[in-house]
Design an enzyme around this catalytic site. Structure first.
Site, PDB file in Angstrom:
ATOM      1  N   LYS A  49     146.951   6.505 136.552  1.00  0.00           N
ATOM      2  CA  LYS A  49     146.283   5.215 136.752  1.00  0.00           C
ATOM      3  C   LYS A  49     147.049   4.060 136.101  1.00  0.00           C
ATOM      4  CE  LYS A  49     141.731   2.974 136.261  1.00  0.00           C
ATOM      5  NZ  LYS A  49     142.088   1.863 137.081  1.00  0.00           N
TER       6      LYS A  49
ATOM      7  N   MET B 271     138.800  36.771 166.177  1.00  0.00           N
ATOM      8  CA  MET B 271     140.040  37.516 165.985  1.00  0.00           C
ATOM      9  C   MET B 271     139.836  38.678 165.010  1.00  0.00           C
ATOM     10  SD  MET B 271     143.034  37.954 167.022  1.00  0.00           S
ATOM     11  CE  MET B 271     144.012  36.629 167.717  1.00  0.00           C
TER      12      MET B 271
ATOM     13  N   GLU C  59     139.082  15.623 151.647  1.00  0.00           N
ATOM     14  CA  GLU C  59     140.526  15.419 151.475  1.00  0.00           C
ATOM     15  C   GLU C  59     141.371  16.440 152.238  1.00  0.00           C
ATOM     16  OE1 GLU C  59     138.323  15.363 149.020  1.00  0.00           O
ATOM     17  OE2 GLU C  59     138.620  13.556 147.790  1.00  0.00           O
TER      18      GLU C  59
ATOM     19  N   PHE D 291     138.467  13.761 132.330  1.00  0.00           N
ATOM     20  CA  PHE D 291     137.596  13.820 133.497  1.00  0.00           C
ATOM     21  C   PHE D 291     138.445  13.731 134.768  1.00  0.00           C
ATOM     22  CE2 PHE D 291     135.026  11.485 136.705  1.00  0.00           C
ATOM     23  CZ  PHE D 291     134.159  12.524 136.996  1.00  0.00           C
ATOM     24  N   GLN D 292     138.212  14.621 135.682  1.00  0.00           N
ATOM     25  CA  GLN D 292     138.955  14.690 136.956  1.00  0.00           C
ATOM     26  C   GLN D 292     140.461  14.814 136.744  1.00  0.00           C
ATOM     27  OE1 GLN D 292     137.492  11.561 139.624  1.00  0.00           O
ATOM     28  NE2 GLN D 292     135.945  12.987 140.366  1.00  0.00           N
TER      29      GLN D 292
END
Lengths: 162, 563
Positions: free
Chosen positions: B161, B477, B49, B111-112
């Site tokens: 949802k 760097m 993502e 959940f999640q």
């Protein structure tokens, strides 16, 4: 540059998360909050928030700009440097032994406070006033014994032109 | 018309002109993905993502429109945070749509479930949790409006949802109006009059332009303003491309790795016109000695940028393009001959700085490949016309120094957040936005590995992005700082174990090429750049090359370490 107290009065959207956005802005950028007071206005969709902050001139300017940048902030006014009235409400629970009860009531009378709860060994006093008055009252009550205190933080409004 | 939340979402996205979404599905997004498949919106399935957020960012910059990504709740949402923060620092308009657990489970540690609105509050321009389907259409409209207007930025919309699958009567919301949000586009003309007077009077003026010029589409106005008033131009990293790199007035980039002449100009100028910049610490060095002789004019659409880091003589709040347009009109009557005379010794001085202290490196024919050489050859072979994305670190600075941009929106880099792993997904986004352009990610061997999985995305969708790895086996760097400021103690900056990037490319179904000697560089670039496939080019470059000039952190700009 000198750090000074500044009173900001803001109108904000009255919706969940707004307080967190504002508090997060102060903590995230390392600004001070001395007190913060918020409640609904006449318009239920709008809340007024009064914040007392401390900082030098450029910092306070940044604070105002950053607040204005938040989508949920409708308007930011700085009261400091203007004509305004300010009040704070405090409830002070003082221990009230028999030998002190009369003295406490005299102080309550002088400061035009109210006793809102009384017990065998305490008075709870309600007081409103500006910072100076609250500080003076606390000074007098401290030697007698303050058990607990709850303060609202400052609220303030501009004075209207006379 | 009765529609579900998911259908409403699609309708409003179409109404906003969305044709591409970068995303990754998940449990709470099933209704939305089911509807998405029924539309003609192109969905690019990323492999992580974070890649979706960066790709939306690259898409927004190259295409000049709002980028969109769609990810699931919990880890899907948290994975986008780096990408959102990068877009926020660089003021890039993206809308991130995250799925959320159903409203009745919010706060239950479902959940999640994660409070993504809380997490992203400080790194979005604004964000929303949509609590009812009735609000959905309006919120999506507002999200796009906020993302693209004023100082642009990322906006996140969290959709539970059940909000997505409830059916309601729907009507497309009208024009967005927010009483508390009203960016100032038009500058105060009295302030501008003062600016015009300063422009006329100044003997040693310079323009310092930034990403704001590009975001406001003001490169043309800037170029006109500079040329007509004979003012040399430097830009920040984010401003590269706002002014043509081939123009004699071009100073090169300012700041920590800016050119000698740009930084010297800053030290000596008597007027600095700063447009669409925020005076980042990598630009200013020690702020007390930044442009010490100059009056500073600061033009920006975001009032918080003004006087935040440096004191300013004339603040101007307004859109860069509109403001520069007004300035062009206001300076119309200035006599060009008079200007030429006034500026002559200043411009001569700049020419001298340029010729005595140019950006420089030496490529020994038999020595190791110099990374600067690779970028310079890349520039020559592409005639400066490629869209360049970068990772972060030395590769980014060499890209900025040795690739010269004629046009805006061609240099896509994570400037503010400095986010390694940005370049490849951003290149994918840019390639989707501009299918006919050559898109090249200039990478290091360290940062390319931060989002290497997006190679699969590029190959799956036939996106012919080219990855040029300046492979020195170090986190270059940081190693450079260790060399210069920490007694060469290379603590954890040596990347001893790297994959074979050629084989890796082939494993992904892409083309892998390698150059180990200077004589191979051009051939590999040619083969790679003109291939129609996704390509990784692995350039084994000099291991301990440093980026110069360099202003040590917190030092005045004029105190540069040179080669």
């Amino acid at each position: 540059m000198r750090e000074e107290k500044h009173v900001l009065s803001m109108l904000v959207d009255n919706e969940p998360g707004v307080l967190s956005r504002i508090a997060g802005l102060f903590s995230g950028r390392g600004y001070n909050i001395e007190s913060l007071c918020v409640a609904e206005t006449m318009d239920p969709q709008v809340s007024r928030m009064t914040i007392v902050t401390k900082g030098n001139e450029p910092i306070v300017e940044q604070i105002k700009k950053q607040l204005n940048k938040l989508i949920n902030v409708i308007k930011v006014y700085e009261l400091t440097g203007q004509e305004y009235v300010q009040r704070e409400l405090a409830m002070i629970k003082v221990s009230a032994k028999p030998e002190h009860r009369a003295e406490i009531l005299r102080i309550v009378d002088i400061f035009r406070c109210k006793v809102v709860d009384v017990g065998l060994d305490h008075y709870t006093i309600e007081v409103t006033g500006d910072e100076g008055k609250l500080a003076a009252l606390l000074n007098l009550l401290r030697p007698i014994g303050i058990k607990e205190i709850a303060r609202t933080g400052m609220i303030a409004l501009f004075r209207e032109a006379k | 018309m009765e529609l579900t939340g998911a259908q409403i979402l699609m309708k409003v996205l179409k109404d906003e002109g969305v044709d591409t979404i970068f995303g990754y599905p998940g449990g709470v997004l099933l209704d939305i993905y089911d509807e998405l498949a029924k539309t003609d919106i192109r969905h690019i399935l990323v492999r992580h993502e974070q890649g979706a957020a960066h790709a939306a960012d690259g898409y927004a910059r190259a295409g000049g429109r709002v980028g969109v990504c769609l990810v699931t709740s919990g880890p899907g949402a948290t994975n986008t945070v780096t990408g959102i923060a990068s877009a926020y620092c660089d003021s890039i308009p993206i809308v991130v749509i995250t799925g959320q657990v159903p409203t009745h489970l919010i706060g239950n540690d479902a959940f999640q479930e994660v409070d993504i609105v809380g997490i992203t509050r400080p790194c979005t321009k604004h964000n929303f949790l949509v609590k009812s389907t009735e609000d959905l259409g309006r919120v999506i409209k507002e999200a796009f409006f906020i993302a693209r207007s004023g100082r642009p930025g990322p906006v996140l919309v969290d959709i539970p949802k059940n909000v997505g699958n409830k059916k309601i009567a729907f009507e497309m919301p009208g024009e967005v109006k927010l009483r508390s949000y009203n960016p100032t586009y038009n500058p105060n003309m009295r302030q501008l009059q003062k600016v015009a007077e300063l422009v006329q009077k100044a003997e040693r003026p310079m323009i310092f332009a930034g990403g704001g010029v590009i975001l406001s589409d003001g490169a043309k106005e800037l170029t006109e303003f500079a040329r007509k008033n004979q003012i040399p131009v430097t830009t920040s990293l984010m401003g590269l491309g706002a002014f043509p790199g081939s123009d004699p007035l071009w100073l090169g980039m300012i700041g920590m790795h800016g050119t000698y002449r740009a930084n010297m100009c800053t030290g000596k100028c008597d007027l600095m016109i700063a447009v669409g910049v925020r005076f980042d610490d990598r630009v200013t060095g020690k702020t007390d000695s930044f442009a010490p002789q100059a009056k500073i004019v600061h033009i920006d659409i975001d009032p918080t940028s003004i006087k935040k880091n440096v004191p300013v003589s004339i603040p101007v709040v307004g859109d860069c393009r509109i403001t520069l347009g007004h300035l062009n009109t206001l300076t119309d009557q200035i006599d060009p001959n008079d200007l030429q005379q006034k500026r002559k010794s200043w411009l001569d001085q700049i020419v001298e700085w340029k010729s005595t202290r140019p950006l420089d490196y030496e490529q020994d024919k038999n020595g190791p490949v110099k990374p600067q050489y690779v970028v310079e050859k890349l520039y020559e072979l592409t005639k400066g016309e490629a869209i360049i994305t970068t990772e972060v670190g030395q590769n980014q600075m060499w890209a900025a120094q040795y690739y010269h941009f004629e046009r805006p929106n061609r240099f896509i880099t994570s400037g503010g957040l400095g986010c390694m792993g940005f370049g490849l997904p951003a290149a994918i986004g840019a390639q989707v936005a501009c299918p006919d352009e050559l898109v090249v990610d200039i990478a290091g061997d360290g940062s390319i590995q931060m989002n290497i999985q997006e190679m699969a995305t590029a190959v799956q969708y036939g996106l012919p992005v080219k990855v040029v790895i300046l492979n020195n086996g170090y986190l270059g760097m940081v190693r450079q700082w260790q060399e210069l400021f920490y007694g060469k103690r290379y603590s954890s900056t040596c990347m001893d174990c790297a994959p074979d990037f050629v084989k890796l490319a082939e494993a992904y179904g892409a083309v892998g090429l390698r150059a180990e000697k200077p004589s191979e560089v051009v051939a590999v670039l040619k083969e790679g750049l003109f291939s129609s496939k996704t390509v990784i080019m692995d350039f084994r470059v000099a291991k301990e090359e440093c980026v110069y000039p360099m202003v040590p952190a917190g030092a005045p700009l004029t105190e540069m370490l040179l080669v």
